[in-house]
Motif scaffolding. Structure first.
Motif, PDB file in Angstrom:
ATOM      1  N   LEU A 436      39.557  37.619  51.943  1.00  0.00           N
ATOM      2  CA  LEU A 436      40.770  37.424  51.155  1.00  0.00           C
ATOM      3  C   LEU A 436      40.678  36.128  50.351  1.00  0.00           C
ATOM      4  O   LEU A 436      41.244  36.034  49.260  1.00  0.00           O
ATOM      5  N   GLY A 437      39.946  35.137  50.896  1.00  0.00           N
ATOM      6  CA  GLY A 437      39.707  33.923  50.119  1.00  0.00           C
ATOM      7  C   GLY A 437      38.888  34.219  48.880  1.00  0.00           C
ATOM      8  O   GLY A 437      39.135  33.650  47.803  1.00  0.00           O
ATOM      9  N   ALA A 438      37.892  35.115  49.004  1.00  0.00           N
ATOM     10  CA  ALA A 438      37.079  35.500  47.847  1.00  0.00           C
ATOM     11  C   ALA A 438      37.921  36.260  46.819  1.00  0.00           C
ATOM     12  O   ALA A 438      37.752  36.075  45.604  1.00  0.00           O
ATOM     13  N   VAL A 439      38.836  37.101  47.304  1.00  0.00           N
ATOM     14  CA  VAL A 439      39.745  37.822  46.395  1.00  0.00           C
ATOM     15  C   VAL A 439      40.613  36.826  45.635  1.00  0.00           C
ATOM     16  O   VAL A 439      40.786  36.925  44.411  1.00  0.00           O
ATOM     17  N   MET A 440      41.163  35.860  46.376  1.00  0.00           N
ATOM     18  CA  MET A 440      41.995  34.828  45.745  1.00  0.00           C
ATOM     19  C   MET A 440      41.189  34.046  44.707  1.00  0.00           C
ATOM     20  O   MET A 440      41.645  33.842  43.568  1.00  0.00           O
ATOM     21  N   ALA A 506      45.597  39.351  47.138  1.00  0.00           N
ATOM     22  CA  ALA A 506      45.050  39.231  48.493  1.00  0.00           C
ATOM     23  C   ALA A 506      45.941  39.962  49.498  1.00  0.00           C
ATOM     24  O   ALA A 506      45.442  40.621  50.422  1.00  0.00           O
ATOM     25  N   SER A 507      47.260  39.865  49.335  1.00  0.00           N
ATOM     26  CA  SER A 507      48.186  40.550  50.243  1.00  0.00           C
ATOM     27  C   SER A 507      48.078  42.064  50.106  1.00  0.00           C
ATOM     28  O   SER A 507      48.177  42.800  51.101  1.00  0.00           O
ATOM     29  N   LEU A 508      47.860  42.542  48.890  1.00  0.00           N
ATOM     30  CA  LEU A 508      47.678  43.981  48.687  1.00  0.00           C
ATOM     31  C   LEU A 508      46.399  44.478  49.357  1.00  0.00           C
ATOM     32  O   LEU A 508      46.367  45.566  49.939  1.00  0.00           O
ATOM     33  N   VAL A 509      45.337  43.671  49.281  1.00  0.00           N
ATOM     34  CA  VAL A 509      44.092  44.032  49.972  1.00  0.00           C
ATOM     35  C   VAL A 509      44.331  44.075  51.480  1.00  0.00           C
ATOM     36  O   VAL A 509      43.882  44.990  52.176  1.00  0.00           O
TER      37      VAL A 509
END
Length: 539
Positions: A436-440, A506-509
């Motif tokens: 999620l950090g990578a998505v952000m 990130a929340s959607l993922v």
């Protein structure tokens, strides 16, 4: 007296032939199920609390010990790395030598390492003793589950695990609150010193109350090569997850460690089929419910730990809350986990784990979707609604997935099963934060240049843009000192808007991960070996 590892066909009296006898009558303190639960909860609380409480103390530690940002990161990374690598091996030690002894050694070592950190005068010593905290915490956690499994009769095991899960969830979510109070009103050392009296209490209770339970066919030897292969594989995997944000997911070093981990896991699997007493008998994973429980624990931790990681930045850096205020705003999440875990235990006892687990992950998915709609001016009421729903969804999963993993393993492998449960949660948490950090990071890198230009702000060099992007990823506005108020306000708006867009994605993922977990939950069922518990192998 032998332990029963399978459920036989019921005989004429309605009881399976060879089924272990019920729990031995308890006439004193030693071996009392509910007192045993209180004792292990006190010990487990230290380990769970330390996973999040230290994050609040990191800035104060950095200032006092003159540590760099990279050094401070290792205060957290060293702990999680040692914990994740050691959990399954530590569970095996409990199966071999007894969970009571393993638990007490873990408690003493954890408290001693905590006191040593409080007395440390350099960042190197802090990091070193954090490694010892992780190692001793790994001894303590699976042993606690092994003691519960062996002490409680099957019909009460879910309630016990529910309260156990409540302690872990409340300690994890409550860490920032307690850490904020201690750092603000005492000092950073108090965050570690607090474990010393708690450890002494757990040791006294454990000495008086805990009874050792060991299955007669418990392992008598050690699979040393298996331990080495598994530990190396776990190290490479967790190391890759820890370093990926700095190295980048496309970097060769990241994938070298991931590939190395895969090869080591493959070598471990091959070796386990050849050794007489394997560290993890691979036959365990022929149980679809047990395997589903492990996967479910990973997916739950990805959504929970990954989502919680960004929420703390949202509350403190976007809404401008103090650490204590941010912790108080998370009370609906903590409160629902405290209330929901015992209730989940009751529901799982009556309905089995499948429906509560699937329902819990569905609620988690809805909560994460709701958190994707948060804006920089969202009020406390709406935030509390989504946080409470998240706590309500996580409670049955913490309880049910644990029962599915431990209850579907033979009694003589309850420590290994407890290690699997905890390792799955640690890996899931690391994976959630990394992915999620990578998505952000990707979303912020993609949106920040255009948002910056659209706001009419002065153009940035490539180096300045990289620095600004790193700040925005944690919700901090990159306002240089001496910037005029009007320009500073524009930079802050751009930073917060860009952070919100990244947190939303990130929340959607995380919601998508939770949705996948709903279908995994449908593969679970009540532990086939749960009845081989209390009353077996008292020593």
């Amino acid at each position: 007296m032998t332990s029963q590892t399978t459920i036989d066909t019921p005989g004429p009296g309605g009881k399976a032939p060879g089924t272990p006898p019920g729990p031995a009558p308890v006439t004193g303190l030693r071996g009392h199920p509910w007192l045993t639960l209180i004792t292990v909860a006190v010990g487990v609380m230290m380990v769970a609390l330390d996973g999040t409480i230290v994050a609040i103390a990191n800035p104060a530690i950095a200032d006092d010990l003159h540590a760099t940002f990279a050094e401070v990161q290792w205060i957290t990374n060293a702990y999680f790395l040692a914990l994740a690598v050691s959990l399954i091996t530590a569970g095996k030690l409990g199966d071999r030598f007894g969970h009571r002894q393993t638990f007490l050694i873990g408690v003493v070592g954890f408290a001693a390492a905590s006191g040593a950190i409080g007395l440390s005068d350099s960042i190197a010593l802090v990091v070193t003793f954090r490694v010892f905290q992780g190692l001793f915490g790994a001894l303590l956690m699976p042993a606690a589950l092994g003691l519960l499994r062996a002490t409680f009769p099957a019909e009460k095991l879910n309630m016990a695990i529910g309260i156990w899960g409540m302690v872990i969830g409340a300690s994890t979510a409550g860490g920032p609150i307690l850490g904020g109070v201690l750092v603000e009103h005492v000092n950073w050392q108090s965050v570690f010193f607090i474990n010393v009296p708690v450890g002494v209490l757990a040791l006294v209770l454990g000495t008086l109350i805990l009874r050792d339970h060991r299955a007669e066919n418990a392992p008598r030897s050690f699979d040393l090569l298996g331990i080495a292969l598994l530990s190396a594989a776990m190290f490479c995997l967790v190391w890759a997850l820890i370093k990926a944000p700095a190295w980048g997911w496309g970097d060769g070093k990241t994938w070298a460690f991931i590939l190395g981990s895969a090869l080591l896991f493959a070598g471990f699997a091959v070796w386990e089929t050849k050794v007489k007493e394997p560290l993890i008998p691979l036959g365990l994973f022929r149980s679809v419910p047990l395997s589903a429980g492990v996967v479910l624990m990973v997916l739950m931790a990805i959504a929970f730990m990954g989502g919680l990681f960004f929420v703390t930045f949202y509350l403190q850096n976007v809404h401008g809350m103090s650490p204590i205020d941010a912790g108080l705003h998370l009370l609906p999440l903590t409160g629902m986990m405290i209330v929901g875990s015992p209730l989940a235990g009751l529901a799982i006892t009556k309905l089995g784990p499948r429906v509560p687990l699937a329902g819990g992950m569905a609620a988690t998915a809805i909560a994460m979707y709701g958190m994707s709609t948060l804006e920089k001016d969202t009020g406390s009421g709406l935030m509390s609604l989504w946080f409470a729903l998240l706590g309500f969804g996580l409670a049955p999963v913490m309880v049910g997935a644990t029962e599915v993993i431990v209850g579907n393993a033979p009694l003589e492998l309850s420590g290994v099963a407890g290690g699997l449960q905890q390792a799955a949660m640690q890996i899931g948490g690391s994976l959630g934060t990394a992915v999620l950090g990578a998505v952000m990071a990707s979303k912020v890198d993609g949106d920040l240049p255009s948002n910056w230009t659209s706001a009419g702000l002065p153009p940035l060099t490539e180096g300045q843009l990289d620095q600004a992007s790193e700040a925005v990823q944690v919700g901090v506005a990159p306002v240089p000192e001496g910037t005029p108020a009007e320009v500073a306000a524009k930079i802050t708006d751009v930073a917060h808007d860009t952070f919100i867009s990244g947190m939303s994605l990130a929340s959607l993922v995380a919601a998508g991960v939770a949705l996948v977990a709903v279908f995994v939950a449908l593969l679970t069922k009540r532990g086939a070996n749960a009845d081989a518990g209390a009353g077996v192998g008292h020593i």
